[in-house]
Design an enzyme around this catalytic site. Structure first.
Site, short mmCIF file in Angstrom:
data_model
loop_
_atom_site.label_atom_id
_atom_site.label_comp_id
_atom_site.label_asym_id
_atom_site.label_seq_id
_atom_site.Cartn_x
_atom_site.Cartn_y
_atom_site.Cartn_z
N GLU A 229 -6.08 -0.51 -6.89
CA GLU A 229 -5.09 0.33 -7.55
C GLU A 229 -4.10 -0.58 -8.28
O GLU A 229 -3.48 -1.46 -7.65
CB GLU A 229 -4.33 1.19 -6.52
N SER B 81 0.81 -1.21 0.00
CA SER B 81 0.00 0.00 0.00
C SER B 81 0.85 1.26 0.00
O SER B 81 0.32 2.36 -0.14
CB SER B 81 -0.91 0.02 1.24
N ASN C 157 -4.07 6.05 -0.22
CA ASN C 157 -3.31 6.21 1.02
C ASN C 157 -2.59 7.55 1.09
O ASN C 157 -2.43 8.12 2.17
CB ASN C 157 -2.32 5.06 1.19
N HIS D 88 -2.99 -3.33 -5.60
CA HIS D 88 -3.32 -2.94 -4.23
C HIS D 88 -4.82 -3.07 -3.99
O HIS D 88 -5.62 -2.22 -4.40
CB HIS D 88 -2.86 -1.51 -3.96
#
Length: 592
Positions: A154, A121, A192, A142
């Site tokens: 992702e 991540s 993130n 991800h």
């Protein structure tokens, strides 16, 4: 030639890894599920059984589908069993050397055309890829937790990733029912990178005792419609994981807003990791349990010892706009006699008309009886002179967001209102102490920041200055509860809780767009589907108004002098051009 991906391997069978196993198996793909030892394998098997068992009980899958899913999964602790897999996804702990070691070992196990994916991540996918002999076949994939539920994935393409590898993994993500967003290899990717700055800021607020954990979480849930508050979310993610992500992003970008708040490291060192350890910012019934139990920080909910509440039977409201009208309705609906002051008889009539329409809609939709609507309207009186507020117990002003205008009003209220009356402002950005200081009773002045529309939104930020009396704070908190609102309490500084957490995140999103890292659509998709937010940042900015957003961000920057809070140049340019969002028909998007 396009890869078919009939057999996939997953390494690491924690919550995330086991969830990824379920996603592939649910979609008809054979899965080899690997963990380091038999205990890890057993744990992964248990997680999968628990998840699919819940789905079966809730009738989301049939018994036949349940059995077929488990038949597709082979559990093992031997990496060599991955030899026949066309794709291997690693989901081991967020440690760079561990991930590099595992992908390097796969070189000697899987076929030369197999794809290797990392579920990292935050770690650099390129650095993981170069640990293999053929970094062209390495990609980031991800998933978001819980993987069986969250649609967003992702797909991280490095400068080395081969075109066919990237296209095949993107197609696979769509095949298994996910919404892939393609991003480059940058710390935190989209979700993130935006999420953890916000979470870290919330921790800093908690650490400085600006607000309690409960108030921080309630503010974002009821003020922004977020599914979880920031500290609740950190406990779910795991504080150790959060620390690693923040530390990695800080080391790559050197953005001070990503430097982990010291308390996070202290809690990790103490073993307070969140839900999985049974204690983090909150205390849980048992390790892994979602049930929060009372602890030493849990508020009592009562009036503080030695504090007597002031009596509030009548309320005054100054203003006639949308916010003021909503506040009048809130108090009148709760049974209070309300006197509102507008600038003219026409404005008074407009407020009465708006209240009548609102009550009529409520009656029509079955939310209110006609008798209750008539009683509500009967409790409201309008006036054009402020002297009508002489005998009220509380006044809430909702006039223009201009300090000079508000100070003139507070001087007048100080002259007019009876001793002991509470004077409140619903400002969202101006210093409340600057309103209090022009009165002879600064101890009676407080902030009551309602959210728009006031009659719908549950949150009120109760903002005390260094001069506000404790009984005034307690009285306003109690009053909010009696009107059906959720009160959160904080000190008098720019942005209070909600705007101080929300707008730096929105500003970061604009900077990400400005850097051409991702499109507005992809960023909005990432935050809505990956983080469960009700609106993406650009949708929200266009609704709020880019001029309003820019003004708030400038206030935050002036207050905190934090370089990361400086408004993004793109936002300033759009406002200068008159592209203010939905209200002008164009902002980050164009409207009909």
């Amino acid at each position: 030639m396009t890869r078919d991906f009939t057999s996939v391997g997953v390494i690491g069978l924690g919550t995330m890894g086991a969830g990824i196993v379920e996603v592939f198996a649910r979609n008809g793909i054979d899965v080899v599920a690997v963990d380091a030892n038999e205990a890890g394998v057993a744990h992964g098997r248990e997680i999968l059984a628990g998840s699919t068992g819940r789905a079966l009980r809730r009738e989301k899958i049939t018994q036949e589908q349940h059995d077929a899913l488990h038949a597709r999964v082979r559990f093992t602790s031997d990496l060599a069993d991955l030899a026949g897999c066309q794709l291997v996804v690693e989901a081991v702990p967020e440690q760079l050397e561990l991930k590099k070691q595992i992908l390097g070992r796969l070189d000697d196990i899987v076929a030369s055309d197999a794809v290797l994916a990392t579920n990292t991540s935050s770690l650099p996918v390129t650095e993981i890829a170069v640990a293999t002999r053929d970094p062209k076949r390495v990609v980031g994939m991800h998933f978001f937790n819980p993987a069986p539920v969250q649609q967003f994935v992702e797909v991280i393409r490095t400068v080395i990733t081969a075109d066919d590898v990237f296209e095949d993994v993107k197609a696979l993500a769509e095949r298994i029912g996910k919404k892939p967003v393609i991003v480059g290899d940058k710390a935190g990717f989209i979700a993130n990178a935006l999420l953890f700055g916000y979470l870290n800021h919330a921790v800093a607020m908690y650490e400085s005792r600006y607000a309690t954990r409960e108030d921080l979480d309630a503010a974002m849930r009821f003020g922004c419609g977020y599914p979880m508050g920031p500290l609740q979310l950190l406990d779910l993610i795991g504080l150790d994981t959060a620390y690693e992500i923040l530390d990695t992003m800080y080391k790559q970008g050197r953005d001070r807003l990503h430097a982990p708040s010291p308390i996070i490291k202290q809690m990790v060192s103490a073993g307070l990791l969140g839900r999985k350890s049974g204690r983090g910012f909150y205390t849980y019934a048992a390790p892994g349990s979602p049930e929060v139990v009372p602890d030493a920080q849990t508020p009592s909910g009562g009036v503080p010892a030695g504090v007597d509440l002031r009596e509030v039977r009548s309320v005054g409201v100054v203003g006639s706009g949308t916010m003021a009208t909503g506040i009048v309705e809130v108090f009148a609906k709760a049974g209070y006699a309300v006197t509102f002051v507008a600038r003219s008889d026409a404005k008074v009539a407009d407020v009465v008309t708006a209240l009548g329409r609102s009550c009529a809609r409520a009656v029509e939709r079955g939310r209110m009886e006609q008798a209750d609507a008539d009683a509500l309207l009967g409790r409201v009186a309008g006036a054009t002179g402020r002297e009508a507020l002489a005998d009220v117990d509380l006044v809430v002003e909702a006039v223009a967001e201009d300090l000079a205008v508000k100070q003139d009003l507070f001087r007048d209220l100080d002259r007019i209102c009876k001793p002991g009356a509470i004077l409140a402002t619903t400002t969202s950005s101006l210093p409340i102490i600057d309103c209090a200081k022009v009165t002879a009773r600064p101890q009676d002045v407080i902030g009551m920041h309602f959210f728009n529309p006031a009659q719908v939104m549950k949150l009120v930020e109760v903002v005390h200055t260094i001069s506000t009396a404790p009984d005034v704070v307690a009285t306003v908190q109690d009053l909010c509860a009696k009107t059906g609102k959720v009160a959160v309490t904080c000190g008098d500084r720019s942005g209070f809780i909600v705007n101080a957490l929300l707008f730096p995140y929105l500003n970061d999103a604009v900077k990400m767009l400005e850097a051409n890292y991702a499109s507005a659509d992809d960023i909005d998709t990432a935050m809505k589907t990956g983080c469960g937010l009700p609106m993406g940042p650009f949708e929200l900015l266009d609704v709020v108004g880019l001029d309003v957003s820019l003004a708030i961000e400038r206030e935050l920057y002036l207050e905190f002098r934090e370089r990361g809070y400086a408004p993004a140049p793109l936002l300033e340019h759009l406002v200068t051009a008159g592209y203010l969002g939905r209200k002008t028909g164009r902002g980050f998007r164009t409207y009909a």
